[in-house]
Design a protein around this motif. Structure first.
Motif, PDB file in Angstrom:
ATOM      1  N   PRO A  62       0.796  -1.238   0.000  1.00  0.00           N
ATOM      2  CA  PRO A  62       0.000   0.000   0.000  1.00  0.00           C
ATOM      3  C   PRO A  62       0.824   1.281   0.000  1.00  0.00           C
ATOM      4  O   PRO A  62       0.357   2.305  -0.497  1.00  0.00           O
ATOM      5  N   THR A  63       2.039   1.249   0.543  1.00  0.00           N
ATOM      6  CA  THR A  63       2.838   2.477   0.596  1.00  0.00           C
ATOM      7  C   THR A  63       3.854   2.574  -0.528  1.00  0.00           C
ATOM      8  O   THR A  63       4.601   3.560  -0.608  1.00  0.00           O
ATOM      9  N   ASP A  64       3.898   1.581  -1.391  1.00  0.00           N
ATOM     10  CA  ASP A  64       4.864   1.600  -2.491  1.00  0.00           C
ATOM     11  C   ASP A  64       4.449   2.612  -3.554  1.00  0.00           C
ATOM     12  O   ASP A  64       3.259   2.792  -3.832  1.00  0.00           O
ATOM     13  N   PRO A  65       5.418   3.279  -4.172  1.00  0.00           N
ATOM     14  CA  PRO A  65       5.088   4.205  -5.264  1.00  0.00           C
ATOM     15  C   PRO A  65       4.515   3.454  -6.454  1.00  0.00           C
ATOM     16  O   PRO A  65       4.866   2.297  -6.698  1.00  0.00           O
ATOM     17  N   ARG A  66       3.636   4.091  -7.185  1.00  0.00           N
ATOM     18  CA  ARG A  66       2.987   3.473  -8.345  1.00  0.00           C
ATOM     19  C   ARG A  66       3.707   3.863  -9.640  1.00  0.00           C
ATOM     20  O   ARG A  66       3.117   4.289 -10.618  1.00  0.00           O
ATOM     21  N   GLU A  67       5.002   3.743  -9.623  1.00  0.00           N
ATOM     22  CA  GLU A  67       5.822   4.108 -10.780  1.00  0.00           C
ATOM     23  C   GLU A  67       7.008   3.160 -10.859  1.00  0.00           C
ATOM     24  O   GLU A  67       7.302   2.442  -9.893  1.00  0.00           O
ATOM     25  N   PRO A  68       7.705   3.106 -11.999  1.00  0.00           N
ATOM     26  CA  PRO A  68       8.806   2.148 -12.154  1.00  0.00           C
ATOM     27  C   PRO A  68       9.882   2.303 -11.087  1.00  0.00           C
ATOM     28  O   PRO A  68      10.235   3.422 -10.690  1.00  0.00           O
ATOM     29  N   ARG A  69      10.391   1.179 -10.627  1.00  0.00           N
ATOM     30  CA  ARG A  69      11.442   1.182  -9.623  1.00  0.00           C
ATOM     31  C   ARG A  69      12.824   1.311 -10.235  1.00  0.00           C
ATOM     32  O   ARG A  69      13.787   1.686  -9.557  1.00  0.00           O
ATOM     33  N   ARG A  70      12.948   0.953 -11.475  1.00  0.00           N
ATOM     34  CA  ARG A  70      14.233   1.037 -12.169  1.00  0.00           C
ATOM     35  C   ARG A  70      13.962   1.221 -13.652  1.00  0.00           C
ATOM     36  O   ARG A  70      12.843   0.995 -14.112  1.00  0.00           O
ATOM     37  N   PRO A  71      14.961   1.615 -14.423  1.00  0.00           N
ATOM     38  CA  PRO A  71      14.716   1.801 -15.859  1.00  0.00           C
ATOM     39  C   PRO A  71      14.397   0.487 -16.559  1.00  0.00           C
ATOM     40  O   PRO A  71      14.801  -0.591 -16.107  1.00  0.00           O
ATOM     41  N   TRP A  72      13.678   0.580 -17.635  1.00  0.00           N
ATOM     42  CA  TRP A  72      13.496  -0.534 -18.572  1.00  0.00           C
ATOM     43  C   TRP A  72      14.230  -0.090 -19.836  1.00  0.00           C
ATOM     44  O   TRP A  72      13.787   0.805 -20.542  1.00  0.00           O
ATOM     45  N   PHE A  73      15.363  -0.700 -20.128  1.00  0.00           N
ATOM     46  CA  PHE A  73      16.193  -0.233 -21.223  1.00  0.00           C
ATOM     47  C   PHE A  73      15.587  -0.594 -22.581  1.00  0.00           C
ATOM     48  O   PHE A  73      15.356  -1.761 -22.879  1.00  0.00           O
ATOM     49  N   GLU A  74      15.349   0.423 -23.375  1.00  0.00           N
ATOM     50  CA  GLU A  74      14.975   0.235 -24.779  1.00  0.00           C
ATOM     51  C   GLU A  74      16.267   0.336 -25.592  1.00  0.00           C
ATOM     52  O   GLU A  74      17.009   1.306 -25.479  1.00  0.00           O
ATOM     53  N   ILE A  75      16.534  -0.689 -26.404  1.00  0.00           N
ATOM     54  CA  ILE A  75      17.792  -0.725 -27.142  1.00  0.00           C
ATOM     55  C   ILE A  75      17.737   0.286 -28.279  1.00  0.00           C
ATOM     56  O   ILE A  75      16.956   0.116 -29.237  1.00  0.00           O
TER      57      ILE A  75
END
Length: 369
Positions: A169-182
């Protein structure tokens, strides 16, 4: 907290989650016709919209919503409670609504409802390995990736492996790390791009050779098509986890794969250093292809983020002292020999070689205007 007896309306101003309506039936039918492998036919779709969602809500079996986007049925999203006060998230979109962040918006609304209204402690997610769209949504909405569980689910009459994740419930609702697009990078002779599934045999041939067996003894020899498929999947996993970029060095004219270049051990905070690894197909060796590719990746890596780069500080290449081919590539690409560590590089036959380190600083590479 008490769960509403009927569907509330949840909206962020772009996407709305609501109760089903009769005019949603056609959208539900069309969505499942797009994916016939699910075993969900037209009658199932009609029942689900007609009364299935409402009945599941009344019994507490599942809290499901219709996703509305641009005034149309766009899919469904739901929370399935368990006996421990947690829930599993489900979601699916019609093809026309994909690629616009609709599913991520719907899941964020659903998570807020689940934690604030229903009082769930944890929301779980899992998807069949290879279901990258589902994983992308879980990543975008802040789920922590858990273990891959072999044969967790059944699909088409067979057991399949599944990715897992969870969020609190307290976690942010956004990516935790990058997702690399090549990124696709080009030189006069090369196009640096992602490898494709139809290049399995090319990869297997390139990775099966005496030098690889000697300097990288942990790589299976011969390197089979099955090994190549596993390697491709692993590279996709590494990119999704924000750990490495991996390029196929393709001929600019024929698009034939000539080699591979990997950027890994990436530090993106204050340090901003990374390491390069590379190998070439036998047909490409001795042509300066790898040097050309490294120089191009270096320019991209050191470029400011405003210009699409990573604003890196330093690139490092490490190899065995006796690997003259790899050392020659590093030196021709402008890297400086900065150190030698004795008995640090494992070779075939359980012997140890010295490990040499080369580096290249951002200040060493003139940026093209």
């Amino acid at each position: 907290m008490p769960i509403p007896a009927e569907h509330p309306v949840l909206t962020d101003g772009v996407v709305t989650l609501r109760a089903p309506r009769p005019d949603d039936v056609q959208g539900q039918v069309e969505r499942h016709l797009e994916d016939p492998d699910r075993g969900f036919d037209e009658d199932d779709a009609r029942r689900w919209i007609g009364y299935g969602i409402t009945e599941a809500w009344k019994t507490g079996e599942r809290f499901a919503f219709v996703i509305e986007y641009q005034g149309r049925y766009a899919g469904t999203a739901s929370l399935q409670p368990d006996a421990d006060g947690n829930a599993r998230v489900h979601y699916g979109l019609s093809r026309w609504a994909r690629g616009a962040g609709v599913a991520s918006r719907a899941v964020r609304l659903l998570l807020e409802f689940g934690f604030s209204t229903c009082g769930f402690h944890v929301v779980h997610w899992w998807a069949r390995v290879g279901n990258w769209p589902s994983r992308r949504v879980a990543w975008a909405t802040g789920f922590r990736m858990g273990e891959l569980i072999p044969e967790l689910a059944e699909e088409g009459g067979r057991r399949v492996d599944a990715w897992t994740g969870w969020i609190g419930p307290t976690d942010p609702r956004e990516p935790r790390r990058p997702w690399f697009e090549i990124p696709v990078l080009e030189t006069p002779r090369l196009r640096l791009r992602a490898w494709r599934e139809d290049e399995i045999e090319r990869i297997a041939t390139a990775r099966t050779n005496q030098a690889t067996a000697h300097f990288l003894p942990f790589i299976p020899q011969p390197f089979t098509a099955a090994d190549a498929r596993f390697w491709l999947k692993d590279m996709a996993e590494q990119a999704a986890a924000g750990r490495r970029f991996n390029w196929c060095l393709a001929d600019a004219d024929t698009d034939l794969g000539l080699g591979n270049l990997t950027l890994f051990n990436i530090y993106r905070d204050a340090v901003r250093d990374a390491e390069l690894g590379y190998w070439a197909h036998p047909e490409a060796q001795g042509r300066g292809v790898m040097t050309e590719a490294i120089e191009r990746v270096a320019r991209w890596y050191f470029a400011p983020e405003t210009e699409g780069g990573l604003a890196g500080r330093k690139l490092v290449i490490r190899t065995a002292a006796t690997n003259t081919a790899a050392r020659r590539v590093a030196e021709k690409a402008g890297f400086q020999h900065v150190g030698t560590e004795r008995e640090a590089f494992p070779l075939a036959g359980r012997t140890l070689d010295a490990r040499v380190t080369y580096d290249l600083l951002a200040s060493d590479v003139p940026q093209q205007s």
